[in-house]
Design a protein around this motif. Structure first.
Motif, PDB file in Angstrom:
ATOM      1  N   PRO A 122      -0.523  -3.942 -11.657  1.00  6.79           N
ATOM      2  CA  PRO A 122       0.851  -2.976 -10.944  1.00  6.79           C
ATOM      3  C   PRO A 122       1.287  -3.637 -10.045  1.00  6.79           C
ATOM      4  O   PRO A 122       1.903  -3.558  -9.411  1.00  6.79           O
ATOM      5  N   GLU A 123      -0.288  -3.145  -8.774  1.00  6.30           N
ATOM      6  CA  GLU A 123      -0.001  -3.589  -7.517  1.00  6.30           C
ATOM      7  C   GLU A 123       0.094  -4.487  -7.028  1.00  6.30           C
ATOM      8  O   GLU A 123       1.082  -4.891  -6.972  1.00  6.30           O
ATOM      9  N   LYS A 124       0.197  -5.623  -7.612  1.00  7.73           N
ATOM     10  CA  LYS A 124       0.380  -7.327  -7.164  1.00  7.73           C
ATOM     11  C   LYS A 124       1.372  -7.700  -7.790  1.00  7.73           C
ATOM     12  O   LYS A 124       2.352  -8.214  -7.174  1.00  7.73           O
ATOM     13  N   LEU A 125       1.713  -6.957  -9.117  1.00  7.13           N
ATOM     14  CA  LEU A 125       2.891  -7.750  -9.856  1.00  7.13           C
ATOM     15  C   LEU A 125       3.817  -6.611  -8.957  1.00  7.13           C
ATOM     16  O   LEU A 125       5.074  -7.338  -9.121  1.00  7.13           O
ATOM     17  N   HIS A 126       4.099  -5.507  -8.251  1.00  3.82           N
ATOM     18  CA  HIS A 126       4.909  -5.148  -7.310  1.00  3.82           C
ATOM     19  C   HIS A 126       4.910  -5.689  -6.743  1.00  3.82           C
ATOM     20  O   HIS A 126       5.967  -6.232  -6.259  1.00  3.82           O
ATOM     21  N   ARG A 127       4.248  -6.584  -5.489  1.00  9.92           N
ATOM     22  CA  ARG A 127       4.312  -7.230  -5.019  1.00  9.92           C
ATOM     23  C   ARG A 127       5.156  -8.983  -5.066  1.00  9.92           C
ATOM     24  O   ARG A 127       6.131  -9.648  -4.454  1.00  9.92           O
ATOM     25  N   GLN A 128       5.072  -8.776  -6.740  1.00 11.56           N
ATOM     26  CA  GLN A 128       5.717 -10.278  -6.732  1.00 11.56           C
ATOM     27  C   GLN A 128       7.275  -9.980  -6.823  1.00 11.56           C
ATOM     28  O   GLN A 128       7.843 -10.395  -6.812  1.00 11.56           O
ATOM     29  N   LEU A 129       6.936  -8.798  -7.426  1.00 13.25           N
ATOM     30  CA  LEU A 129       8.780  -8.001  -8.281  1.00 13.25           C
ATOM     31  C   LEU A 129       9.794  -7.976  -6.276  1.00 13.25           C
ATOM     32  O   LEU A 129      11.256  -9.230  -6.427  1.00 13.25           O
ATOM     33  N   ARG A 130       8.971  -8.104  -5.169  1.00 14.96           N
ATOM     34  CA  ARG A 130       9.305  -7.065  -4.803  1.00 14.96           C
ATOM     35  C   ARG A 130      10.240  -8.568  -3.622  1.00 14.96           C
ATOM     36  O   ARG A 130      11.371  -9.069  -3.374  1.00 14.96           O
ATOM     37  N   SER A 131       8.896  -9.565  -4.130  1.00 12.80           N
ATOM     38  CA  SER A 131       8.852 -10.720  -2.733  1.00 12.80           C
ATOM     39  C   SER A 131      10.167 -11.783  -3.691  1.00 12.80           C
ATOM     40  O   SER A 131      11.351 -12.009  -3.184  1.00 12.80           O
ATOM     41  N   LEU A 132      10.589 -11.512  -5.260  1.00 11.27           N
ATOM     42  CA  LEU A 132      11.490 -11.923  -5.997  1.00 11.27           C
ATOM     43  C   LEU A 132      12.686 -11.467  -5.426  1.00 11.27           C
ATOM     44  O   LEU A 132      13.550 -12.585  -5.086  1.00 11.27           O
ATOM     45  N   ALA A 133      13.083 -10.143  -4.860  1.00 11.11           N
ATOM     46  CA  ALA A 133      14.351  -9.676  -5.433  1.00 11.11           C
ATOM     47  C   ALA A 133      14.549  -9.653  -4.108  1.00 11.11           C
ATOM     48  O   ALA A 133      15.852 -10.314  -4.722  1.00 11.11           O
ATOM     49  N   ASP A 134      13.909  -9.619  -3.124  1.00  6.17           N
ATOM     50  CA  ASP A 134      14.160 -10.004  -1.509  1.00  6.17           C
ATOM     51  C   ASP A 134      14.572 -11.744  -1.148  1.00  6.17           C
ATOM     52  O   ASP A 134      15.918 -11.912  -0.271  1.00  6.17           O
ATOM     53  N   GLN A 135      14.163 -12.925  -2.029  1.00  4.88           N
ATOM     54  CA  GLN A 135      14.284 -13.815  -1.740  1.00  4.88           C
ATOM     55  C   GLN A 135      15.826 -13.944  -3.331  1.00  4.88           C
ATOM     56  O   GLN A 135      17.106 -14.591  -2.791  1.00  4.88           O
ATOM     57  N   LEU A 136      15.843 -13.433  -4.301  1.00  7.67           N
ATOM     58  CA  LEU A 136      17.171 -13.794  -4.922  1.00  7.67           C
ATOM     59  C   LEU A 136      18.034 -12.480  -4.579  1.00  7.67           C
ATOM     60  O   LEU A 136      19.500 -12.558  -5.421  1.00  7.67           O
ATOM     61  N   ASP A 137      18.090 -12.101  -3.859  1.00 15.72           N
ATOM     62  CA  ASP A 137      19.008 -11.114  -3.002  1.00 15.72           C
ATOM     63  C   ASP A 137      19.323 -10.501  -3.952  1.00 15.72           C
ATOM     64  O   ASP A 137      20.402  -9.837  -4.990  1.00 15.72           O
ATOM     65  N   LEU A 138      18.024  -9.585  -4.820  1.00 19.17           N
ATOM     66  CA  LEU A 138      17.934  -8.736  -6.297  1.00 19.17           C
ATOM     67  C   LEU A 138      18.142  -7.268  -5.642  1.00 19.17           C
ATOM     68  O   LEU A 138      17.687  -6.676  -4.583  1.00 19.17           O
ATOM     69  N   PRO A 139      18.694  -6.102  -6.314  1.00 18.38           N
ATOM     70  CA  PRO A 139      18.848  -4.627  -5.408  1.00 18.38           C
ATOM     71  C   PRO A 139      16.619  -4.339  -5.894  1.00 18.38           C
ATOM     72  O   PRO A 139      16.503  -4.675  -6.718  1.00 18.38           O
ATOM     73  N   PRO A 140      16.529  -4.099  -4.247  1.00 16.60           N
ATOM     74  CA  PRO A 140      14.647  -3.914  -4.107  1.00 16.60           C
ATOM     75  C   PRO A 140      14.680  -2.203  -5.354  1.00 16.60           C
ATOM     76  O   PRO A 140      13.521  -2.198  -5.434  1.00 16.60           O
ATOM     77  N   ALA A 141      15.344  -1.597  -5.184  1.00 21.89           N
ATOM     78  CA  ALA A 141      15.393  -0.215  -5.850  1.00 21.89           C
ATOM     79  C   ALA A 141      15.096  -0.552  -7.033  1.00 21.89           C
ATOM     80  O   ALA A 141      14.579   0.976  -7.609  1.00 21.89           O
ATOM     81  N   GLU A 142      15.102  -1.293  -7.624  1.00 21.71           N
ATOM     82  CA  GLU A 142      15.327  -1.060  -9.037  1.00 21.71           C
ATOM     83  C   GLU A 142      14.090  -1.638  -9.722  1.00 21.71           C
ATOM     84  O   GLU A 142      13.065  -1.077 -10.556  1.00 21.71           O
ATOM     85  N   VAL A 143      13.145  -2.817  -8.663  1.00 19.89           N
ATOM     86  CA  VAL A 143      11.667  -2.845  -8.852  1.00 19.89           C
ATOM     87  C   VAL A 143      10.483  -1.791  -8.487  1.00 19.89           C
ATOM     88  O   VAL A 143      10.026  -1.272  -8.979  1.00 19.89           O
ATOM     89  N   ASP A 144      11.318  -1.161  -7.438  1.00 17.75           N
ATOM     90  CA  ASP A 144      10.684   0.143  -7.380  1.00 17.75           C
ATOM     91  C   ASP A 144      10.328   1.521  -8.255  1.00 17.75           C
ATOM     92  O   ASP A 144       9.032   1.977  -8.368  1.00 17.75           O
ATOM     93  N   ILE A 145      12.315   1.182  -8.970  1.00 19.71           N
ATOM     94  CA  ILE A 145      11.975   2.378  -9.593  1.00 19.71           C
ATOM     95  C   ILE A 145      11.353   1.810 -11.087  1.00 19.71           C
ATOM     96  O   ILE A 145      10.185   2.496 -11.637  1.00 19.71           O
ATOM     97  N   PHE A 146      10.976   1.053 -11.365  1.00 24.93           N
ATOM     98  CA  PHE A 146      10.021   0.344 -12.651  1.00 24.93           C
ATOM     99  C   PHE A 146       8.312   0.463 -12.030  1.00 24.93           C
ATOM    100  O   PHE A 146       7.981   1.031 -13.233  1.00 24.93           O
ATOM    101  N   ILE A 147       8.216  -0.086 -11.145  1.00 26.24           N
ATOM    102  CA  ILE A 147       6.835   0.419 -10.908  1.00 26.24           C
ATOM    103  C   ILE A 147       6.525   1.706 -10.734  1.00 26.24           C
ATOM    104  O   ILE A 147       5.316   2.062 -11.294  1.00 26.24           O
ATOM    105  N   ALA A 148       7.833   2.846 -10.423  1.00 22.52           N
ATOM    106  CA  ALA A 148       7.581   4.093 -10.549  1.00 22.52           C
ATOM    107  C   ALA A 148       7.742   4.912 -11.950  1.00 22.52           C
ATOM    108  O   ALA A 148       6.437   5.775 -11.978  1.00 22.52           O
ATOM    109  N   GLU A 149       8.011   3.746 -13.030  1.00 25.29           N
ATOM    110  CA  GLU A 149       7.747   4.442 -13.841  1.00 25.29           C
ATOM    111  C   GLU A 149       6.132   4.057 -14.811  1.00 25.29           C
ATOM    112  O   GLU A 149       5.262   4.532 -15.785  1.00 25.29           O
ATOM    113  N   VAL A 150       5.729   2.719 -14.011  1.00 23.55           N
ATOM    114  CA  VAL A 150       4.802   2.135 -14.630  1.00 23.55           C
ATOM    115  C   VAL A 150       3.333   3.130 -14.266  1.00 23.55           C
ATOM    116  O   VAL A 150       2.466   3.582 -14.532  1.00 23.55           O
ATOM    117  N   THR A 151       3.483   3.466 -12.909  1.00 23.29           N
ATOM    118  CA  THR A 151       2.277   4.200 -11.861  1.00 23.29           C
ATOM    119  C   THR A 151       2.120   5.764 -12.618  1.00 23.29           C
ATOM    120  O   THR A 151       1.375   6.244 -12.949  1.00 23.29           O
TER     121      THR A 151
END
Length: 197
Positions: A122-151
């Motif tokens: 999950p930690e590496k997946l978080h980094r991958q998703l944040r990178s994709l969110a940054d590059q595609l201008d997607l909301p990063p907060a939604e990625v953080d919420i997802f990872i928090a749910e996983v954690t």
């Protein structure tokens, strides 16, 4: 279900059905033994697999034989990939599988794209998703919420925790990112899906 949710589900279903029916070309990038045509949209520069998605989608661009419905490019290990998108945008990622699917209707051929990452912690997946969110201008907060749910999920939970981004459009190409994690396995992966209008 959202538009991008339908795109991601249809892309996954189409690839699974195609694999079962043998209607695809599956090969490693640069595999001289492949019976499929070399995709004109792909080049490899300094070890990076580049896909030029700025032109018209076509069977030639994606290396799909006329008698097949998809071209799938898969490697055992993830490889660096650069997607060149319309409007001057590019996306860098690492993935094991890149697939293009063609559906034919009364209005001609339509094409979709599916990219699947490797199964990672999950930690590496978080980094991958944040990178994709940054590059595609997607909301990063939604990625953080997802990872928090996983954690916060119980370690023995078998039900997958899922993430699905809003869709973004570049030219005629609509893209979205999805991911899922199985807490009991402590691993998950992302999918980048898209379709041309």
């Amino acid at each position: 279900m959202s538009t991008i949710g339908r795109i991601l589900r249809l892309a996954a279903t189409a690839v699974a059905v195609a694999l079962l029916s043998g209607c695809v070309t599956v090969h490693s990038p640069g595999d001289a033994g492949s019976d499929g045509p070399d995709p004109t949209a792909r080049t490899v520069v300094d070890g990076v697999e580049r896909w030029d998605l700025t032109g018209e989608p076509s069977t030639d661009a994606f290396g799909i034989p006329e008698d097949r419905i998809a071209g799938i490019y898969e490697t055992d290990e993830p490889r660096p990939i650069l997607l060149e998108l319309p409007e001057g945008t590019s996306v860098q990622l690492e993935a094991r599988l890149v697939s293009f699917e063609r559906t034919t209707g009364s209005d001609g051929d339509r094409f979709s794209l599916g990219i699947r990452g490797a199964t990672v912690a999950p930690e590496k997946l978080h980094r991958q998703l944040r990178s994709l969110a940054d590059q595609l201008d997607l909301p990063p907060a939604e990625v953080d919420i997802f990872i928090a749910e996983v954690t916060n999920a119980p370690a023995e939970q078998t039900e997958r925790v899922r993430y699905s981004s809003p869709s973004v459009t570049y030219g005629d190409l609509e893209l979205g990112v999805a991911a899922n994690v199985a807490p009991i396995a402590d691993s998950g992966r992302f999918t980048l899906g898209g379709a041309w209008d």
